[in-house]
Scaffold this motif. Sequence first.
Motif, PDB file in Angstrom:
ATOM      1  N   PRO A  41       0.927  -1.046  -0.231  1.00  0.00           N
ATOM      2  CA  PRO A  41      -0.021  -0.036  -0.236  1.00  0.00           C
ATOM      3  C   PRO A  41       0.171   1.673   0.249  1.00  0.00           C
ATOM      4  CG  PRO A  41      -0.226  -1.090   2.459  1.00  0.00           C
ATOM      5  CD  PRO A  41       0.616  -2.038   1.092  1.00  0.00           C
ATOM      6  N   GLU A  42       0.393   2.414  -0.706  1.00  0.00           N
ATOM      7  CA  GLU A  42       1.141   4.000  -0.467  1.00  0.00           C
ATOM      8  C   GLU A  42       1.007   4.017   0.705  1.00  0.00           C
ATOM      9  OE1 GLU A  42       0.866   4.121  -5.163  1.00  0.00           O
ATOM     10  OE2 GLU A  42       1.696   3.408  -6.061  1.00  0.00           O
ATOM     11  N   MET A  43      -0.072   4.499   1.333  1.00  0.00           N
ATOM     12  CA  MET A  43      -0.511   5.065   1.899  1.00  0.00           C
ATOM     13  C   MET A  43      -0.053   4.514   4.240  1.00  0.00           C
ATOM     14  SD  MET A  43      -2.698   2.771   1.552  1.00  0.00           S
ATOM     15  CE  MET A  43      -3.928   3.915  -0.158  1.00  0.00           C
ATOM     16  N   GLY A  44       0.475   5.235   4.307  1.00  0.00           N
ATOM     17  CA  GLY A  44       0.798   4.991   5.988  1.00  0.00           C
ATOM     18  C   GLY A  44      -0.799   4.397   6.948  1.00  0.00           C
ATOM     19  N   PHE A  45       0.010   3.668   7.681  1.00  0.00           N
ATOM     20  CA  PHE A  45      -1.445   2.732   8.442  1.00  0.00           C
ATOM     21  C   PHE A  45      -1.217   2.376   9.411  1.00  0.00           C
ATOM     22  CE2 PHE A  45       0.222  -0.732   5.520  1.00  0.00           C
ATOM     23  CZ  PHE A  45       0.327  -1.403   5.825  1.00  0.00           C
ATOM     24  N   HIS A  46      -1.857   2.040  10.419  1.00  0.00           N
ATOM     25  CA  HIS A  46      -1.398   1.772  11.944  1.00  0.00           C
ATOM     26  C   HIS A  46      -2.209   0.123  11.619  1.00  0.00           C
ATOM     27  CE1 HIS A  46      -1.769   1.721  16.464  1.00  0.00           C
ATOM     28  NE2 HIS A  46      -0.764   0.537  15.646  1.00  0.00           N
ATOM     29  N   LEU A  47      -1.626  -1.310  11.830  1.00  0.00           N
ATOM     30  CA  LEU A  47      -2.987  -2.676  11.585  1.00  0.00           C
ATOM     31  C   LEU A  47      -2.102  -3.476  12.829  1.00  0.00           C
ATOM     32  CD1 LEU A  47      -2.238  -5.196   8.613  1.00  0.00           C
ATOM     33  CD2 LEU A  47      -1.741  -5.197  10.925  1.00  0.00           C
ATOM     34  N   VAL A  48      -3.956  -3.289  13.271  1.00  0.00           N
ATOM     35  CA  VAL A  48      -3.402  -4.727  14.266  1.00  0.00           C
ATOM     36  C   VAL A  48      -4.200  -5.362  14.765  1.00  0.00           C
ATOM     37  CG1 VAL A  48      -4.466  -3.913  17.154  1.00  0.00           C
ATOM     38  CG2 VAL A  48      -3.857  -2.276  15.622  1.00  0.00           C
ATOM     39  N   ALA A  49      -3.651  -6.693  14.931  1.00  0.00           N
ATOM     40  CA  ALA A  49      -4.001  -8.271  14.750  1.00  0.00           C
ATOM     41  C   ALA A  49      -4.157  -8.488  15.391  1.00  0.00           C
ATOM     42  CB  ALA A  49      -2.962  -8.788  13.458  1.00  0.00           C
ATOM     43  N   HIS A  50      -5.846  -9.148  16.061  1.00  0.00           N
ATOM     44  CA  HIS A  50      -6.098  -9.152  17.771  1.00  0.00           C
ATOM     45  C   HIS A  50      -6.244 -10.687  17.391  1.00  0.00           C
ATOM     46  CE1 HIS A  50      -7.425  -9.342  22.320  1.00  0.00           C
ATOM     47  NE2 HIS A  50      -8.309  -9.896  21.311  1.00  0.00           N
ATOM     48  N   SER A  51      -6.008 -12.005  18.284  1.00  0.00           N
ATOM     49  CA  SER A  51      -6.120 -12.724  17.672  1.00  0.00           C
ATOM     50  C   SER A  51      -6.551 -13.782  19.778  1.00  0.00           C
ATOM     51  CB  SER A  51      -5.681 -14.099  17.664  1.00  0.00           C
ATOM     52  OG  SER A  51      -5.945 -15.111  17.717  1.00  0.00           O
ATOM     53  N   GLU A  52      -7.958 -14.240  19.842  1.00  0.00           N
ATOM     54  CA  GLU A  52      -8.454 -14.724  21.376  1.00  0.00           C
ATOM     55  C   GLU A  52      -7.766 -16.031  21.638  1.00  0.00           C
ATOM     56  OE1 GLU A  52      -9.848 -13.061  24.172  1.00  0.00           O
ATOM     57  OE2 GLU A  52      -9.840 -11.848  23.271  1.00  0.00           O
ATOM     58  N   ALA A  53      -6.989 -16.601  20.362  1.00  0.00           N
ATOM     59  CA  ALA A  53      -6.343 -18.500  20.787  1.00  0.00           C
ATOM     60  C   ALA A  53      -5.592 -18.269  21.079  1.00  0.00           C
ATOM     61  CB  ALA A  53      -6.805 -18.801  19.494  1.00  0.00           C
ATOM     62  N   PRO A  54      -4.540 -18.693  21.907  1.00  0.00           N
ATOM     63  CA  PRO A  54      -3.539 -19.163  21.895  1.00  0.00           C
ATOM     64  C   PRO A  54      -2.354 -19.128  21.090  1.00  0.00           C
ATOM     65  CG  PRO A  54      -4.875 -20.721  23.041  1.00  0.00           C
ATOM     66  CD  PRO A  54      -5.981 -19.939  22.420  1.00  0.00           C
ATOM     67  N   ALA A  55      -1.620 -18.418  21.572  1.00  0.00           N
ATOM     68  CA  ALA A  55      -0.193 -18.829  20.138  1.00  0.00           C
ATOM     69  C   ALA A  55      -0.115 -20.446  19.688  1.00  0.00           C
ATOM     70  CB  ALA A  55       0.742 -17.838  20.580  1.00  0.00           C
ATOM     71  N   GLY A  56      -0.334 -20.793  18.796  1.00  0.00           N
ATOM     72  CA  GLY A  56       0.388 -22.341  18.344  1.00  0.00           C
ATOM     73  C   GLY A  56      -1.042 -23.165  18.840  1.00  0.00           C
ATOM     74  N   ALA A  57      -2.085 -22.633  18.744  1.00  0.00           N
ATOM     75  CA  ALA A  57      -2.680 -23.427  19.634  1.00  0.00           C
ATOM     76  C   ALA A  57      -3.667 -24.484  18.342  1.00  0.00           C
ATOM     77  CB  ALA A  57      -4.606 -23.158  19.531  1.00  0.00           C
ATOM     78  N   GLY A  58      -2.721 -24.866  16.871  1.00  0.00           N
ATOM     79  CA  GLY A  58      -3.154 -26.213  16.213  1.00  0.00           C
ATOM     80  C   GLY A  58      -4.430 -25.788  15.513  1.00  0.00           C
ATOM     81  N   ILE A  59      -4.908 -24.254  15.403  1.00  0.00           N
ATOM     82  CA  ILE A  59      -6.982 -24.715  15.507  1.00  0.00           C
ATOM     83  C   ILE A  59      -6.585 -23.794  14.333  1.00  0.00           C
ATOM     84  CG2 ILE A  59      -7.493 -25.049  17.139  1.00  0.00           C
ATOM     85  CD1 ILE A  59      -8.190 -22.879  18.107  1.00  0.00           C
ATOM     86  N   SER A  60      -5.748 -23.237  13.230  1.00  0.00           N
ATOM     87  CA  SER A  60      -5.642 -22.218  12.050  1.00  0.00           C
ATOM     88  C   SER A  60      -6.091 -21.414  12.760  1.00  0.00           C
ATOM     89  CB  SER A  60      -7.340 -22.668  11.291  1.00  0.00           C
ATOM     90  OG  SER A  60      -7.402 -24.128  10.915  1.00  0.00           O
ATOM     91  N   GLY A  61      -5.297 -20.560  13.299  1.00  0.00           N
ATOM     92  CA  GLY A  61      -5.150 -19.138  13.632  1.00  0.00           C
ATOM     93  C   GLY A  61      -4.614 -18.654  12.272  1.00  0.00           C
ATOM     94  N   SER A  62      -3.508 -19.135  12.330  1.00  0.00           N
ATOM     95  CA  SER A  62      -2.285 -17.998  11.471  1.00  0.00           C
ATOM     96  C   SER A  62      -3.324 -18.074   9.865  1.00  0.00           C
ATOM     97  CB  SER A  62      -0.798 -19.373  10.603  1.00  0.00           C
ATOM     98  OG  SER A  62      -1.212 -20.144  10.138  1.00  0.00           O
ATOM     99  N   SER A  63      -3.904 -18.847   9.315  1.00  0.00           N
ATOM    100  CA  SER A  63      -4.312 -19.286   7.988  1.00  0.00           C
ATOM    101  C   SER A  63      -5.833 -18.480   8.623  1.00  0.00           C
ATOM    102  CB  SER A  63      -5.870 -20.806   7.195  1.00  0.00           C
ATOM    103  OG  SER A  63      -4.435 -21.261   7.517  1.00  0.00           O
ATOM    104  N   ALA A  64      -6.713 -18.182   9.559  1.00  0.00           N
ATOM    105  CA  ALA A  64      -7.734 -16.872   9.528  1.00  0.00           C
ATOM    106  C   ALA A  64      -6.611 -15.387   9.779  1.00  0.00           C
ATOM    107  CB  ALA A  64      -8.527 -17.388  11.169  1.00  0.00           C
ATOM    108  N   LEU A  65      -5.333 -15.254  10.291  1.00  0.00           N
ATOM    109  CA  LEU A  65      -5.097 -14.168  10.196  1.00  0.00           C
ATOM    110  C   LEU A  65      -5.106 -13.744   8.554  1.00  0.00           C
ATOM    111  CD1 LEU A  65      -3.375 -12.030  11.363  1.00  0.00           C
ATOM    112  CD2 LEU A  65      -1.876 -13.548  11.834  1.00  0.00           C
ATOM    113  N   ALA A  66      -4.185 -14.234   8.172  1.00  0.00           N
ATOM    114  CA  ALA A  66      -4.145 -14.846   7.004  1.00  0.00           C
ATOM    115  C   ALA A  66      -5.291 -13.823   6.006  1.00  0.00           C
ATOM    116  CB  ALA A  66      -3.088 -15.405   5.666  1.00  0.00           C
ATOM    117  N   ILE A  67      -6.064 -15.170   5.752  1.00  0.00           N
ATOM    118  CA  ILE A  67      -7.194 -14.736   5.072  1.00  0.00           C
ATOM    119  C   ILE A  67      -7.582 -13.048   5.643  1.00  0.00           C
ATOM    120  CG2 ILE A  67      -9.734 -15.213   4.964  1.00  0.00           C
ATOM    121  CD1 ILE A  67      -8.286 -16.698   2.759  1.00  0.00           C
ATOM    122  N   ALA A  68      -7.985 -12.147   6.808  1.00  0.00           N
ATOM    123  CA  ALA A  68      -8.301 -11.335   7.581  1.00  0.00           C
ATOM    124  C   ALA A  68      -7.127  -9.932   6.737  1.00  0.00           C
ATOM    125  CB  ALA A  68      -8.213 -11.644   9.202  1.00  0.00           C
TER     126      ALA A  68
END
Length: 284
Positions: A41-68
């Motif tokens: 993107p050619e503009m500045g922005f503030h991106l915050v990604a938030h997850s209620e799942a624990p890190a490394g939970a094995g329930i496709s959190g990284s896939s959901a993050l990527a799609i979002a």
Amino acid sequence: PTILQSLHRGVGPQTTVDRIDELGSDDKLELVSKVVHFFRPEMGFHLVAHSEAPAGAGISGSSALAIALIGALNRLVGNRFDPRKFITLAANIETTVIKVPAGFQDYYPAFYGSTSCVHFRADGIEREHLPIDEDELERRFVICYTGEPRHSGINNWDSFKRHIDGDRELFAIFEKIRDAAVEMRAALLANDWRAVAETMRAAYPNRKRLAPGITTPQMDLLVEKALANGAEAAKICGAGGGGCIAFLCDPKRKPDVERALAAEEGAEVLDWKVSREGLIVRED
């Protein structure tokens, strides 16, 4: 400047950069950085990604993050890509992060929501919506985080290499896992929870045979504890080696299973719901 921040339950690393090119080599928030670097993107922005799942939970959190991320950034840059491209983009970008081939199955729930059957065919991948009672899914399943994060790339890549090498034992295991998926689809569509339990129980040993470390002593203990307190079957989430386990229960015994698991040190029963809608991109 571009500010990227990733939060698991309110805490996590942050990266600030003045030039998009710097994100290509960022290793603190590698998945987030690589998705932003791809869209440029050619503009500045503030991106915050938030997850209620624990890190490394094995329930496709990284896939959901990527799609979002892809959905939001695509809107930010003027809808450069058709949404039908999002799953391919997510798999290709995440492959550069984990440095082994990424599968495709985990992106479909994140993109579509609800309950799906994913058909892998010679002419492509097809997602089928399963019109089942999702309230009943929530009533019957307990999802427990073992307290042990996992790295999915390790087990998956070991199986991938064995398949390339022509391991006949692995082929036989894959065929049984495939057959279990077909049986599970039929059982869910028929609302036959006895068949769901039988299918899960039959499939569990085959998953454990895929690679060393699919389960850990902590995971084996939790499965034993849950089954002793009313669970009907267990399913290792993701590639195993830690992360989460899903337990099927009679709704009347579900509280007993939850109490037994919560009493084990390190274990955490997750408060989960079926996402009915999948990817939603809103503009405030």
